[in-house]
Design a protein around this motif. Sequence first.
Motif, short mmCIF file in Angstrom:
data_model
loop_
_atom_site.label_atom_id
_atom_site.label_comp_id
_atom_site.label_asym_id
_atom_site.label_seq_id
_atom_site.Cartn_x
_atom_site.Cartn_y
_atom_site.Cartn_z
N THR A 71 0.63 -0.86 0.07
CA THR A 71 0.37 0.03 -0.17
C THR A 71 0.74 1.88 0.61
OG1 THR A 71 -0.44 -0.14 2.23
CG2 THR A 71 -1.60 -1.12 1.69
N GLY A 72 2.19 1.34 0.00
CA GLY A 72 3.33 2.42 -0.16
C GLY A 72 3.70 2.68 0.56
N PHE A 73 3.90 1.79 2.27
CA PHE A 73 4.35 2.93 2.54
C PHE A 73 5.43 3.04 2.46
CE2 PHE A 73 7.29 2.37 6.17
CZ PHE A 73 6.70 3.10 6.84
N ASN A 74 6.75 1.57 2.43
CA ASN A 74 8.10 2.68 2.21
C ASN A 74 8.48 3.43 0.89
OD1 ASN A 74 8.44 -0.67 3.18
ND2 ASN A 74 9.98 0.74 4.57
N SER A 75 7.92 3.18 -0.20
CA SER A 75 7.92 3.96 -0.87
C SER A 75 7.92 5.43 -1.37
CB SER A 75 6.97 3.91 -2.66
OG SER A 75 7.53 2.96 -3.42
N VAL A 76 6.30 5.71 -0.29
CA VAL A 76 6.30 7.07 0.36
C VAL A 76 7.23 7.01 1.07
CG1 VAL A 76 4.44 8.82 1.23
CG2 VAL A 76 3.84 7.04 0.01
N GLN A 77 7.37 7.23 1.93
CA GLN A 77 9.46 7.26 3.14
C GLN A 77 10.51 8.13 2.69
OE1 GLN A 77 7.54 7.50 6.43
NE2 GLN A 77 5.67 6.61 5.77
N LEU A 78 10.55 7.35 1.59
CA LEU A 78 11.73 8.17 0.53
C LEU A 78 11.71 8.43 -0.43
CD1 LEU A 78 13.00 3.60 -0.83
CD2 LEU A 78 13.43 5.13 1.06
N LEU A 79 10.11 8.78 -1.52
CA LEU A 79 9.51 10.25 -1.54
C LEU A 79 9.99 11.06 -0.59
CD1 LEU A 79 6.88 8.60 -3.33
CD2 LEU A 79 8.66 9.28 -4.63
N LYS A 80 9.35 11.28 0.17
CA LYS A 80 9.52 12.01 1.32
C LYS A 80 11.34 12.65 2.14
CE LYS A 80 5.30 11.60 4.08
NZ LYS A 80 4.82 11.11 5.71
N ALA A 81 12.19 11.44 1.98
CA ALA A 81 13.15 11.06 1.73
C ALA A 81 14.06 12.56 0.65
CB ALA A 81 14.20 10.40 2.73
N GLY A 82 13.35 12.34 -0.46
CA GLY A 82 14.33 13.17 -2.00
C GLY A 82 14.69 11.29 -2.44
N PHE A 83 13.95 10.72 -2.50
CA PHE A 83 14.50 9.47 -3.38
C PHE A 83 14.00 9.54 -5.04
CE2 PHE A 83 16.50 8.45 0.51
CZ PHE A 83 17.58 7.50 0.23
#
Length: 269
Positions: A71-83
């Motif tokens: 459901t996107g948890f890790n993707s969103v955390q990495l997007l927030k961090a600029g990856f």
Amino acid sequence: MKQLKREQEFGDDPLARRETDNYQNEYVESFVDKWDDLIDWDSRAESEGHFFIDILKERGKHKVLDVATGTGFNSVQLLKAGFDVTSVDGNAEMLSKAFANARDHSFVMQTVHADWRWLNKDVHGKFDAIICLGNSFTHLFEEKDRRRALAEFYAALKHDGILILDQRNYDAILDHGFSSKHKYYYCGDKVTAEPEHVDETLARFRYTFPDDSVYHLNMFPLRKNYTRRLMHEIGFQKVSTYGDFQDKYKDEDTDFFIHVAEKTYHEGE
């Protein structure tokens, strides 16, 4: 005419369903809709801290392929961090939910619907890092599927790329029975997740939600050293394993193992 929601399918003998492709019958829309209640994004973010972000940044990785988006948890955390993140899942319901979750956090997620065993047919380009998190690798029931998926991950990485893959501590479950601190990954405090049946080739988990709805997942109980051996045999030069985000841990006290597999071995390490 209103379309009836699809229910999970395990057949007449659920314990006999030991095939990789059955996950498509498990992650039905109604289960996916409740998945974030099981995870609890805020609690999971607190328990993980910056563990994955720090590993990637320390190694200078920026372009990341999340092959188990859920459901996107890790993707969103990495997007927030600029990856720079590309998000993959084999289940369309999960990808749709992930896209909506990312939108709620003001991101437009780059999604690809793909099967790991043929990953490079649908995902193009090379990546600095691949993450396969949320105990997802356990959905592969046959060794040929596990080897094929790891080979596809290896091929999608740049020459110095890394793979971060996690799993439940199935060794402890198989050898000593199930116990969990519920501090990591599945942090929702109103949902119970526990095994209904465990043997060497099946861990069948039961998930009970506050509205009394019940769902199941059939998974393959990966042993830690078996997973590490497969990674080495596929070609990864170095595999480091963490227990519940710590480099020093006791196997028997650990809920989840995280493997960091490096394609290139650096002298002096």
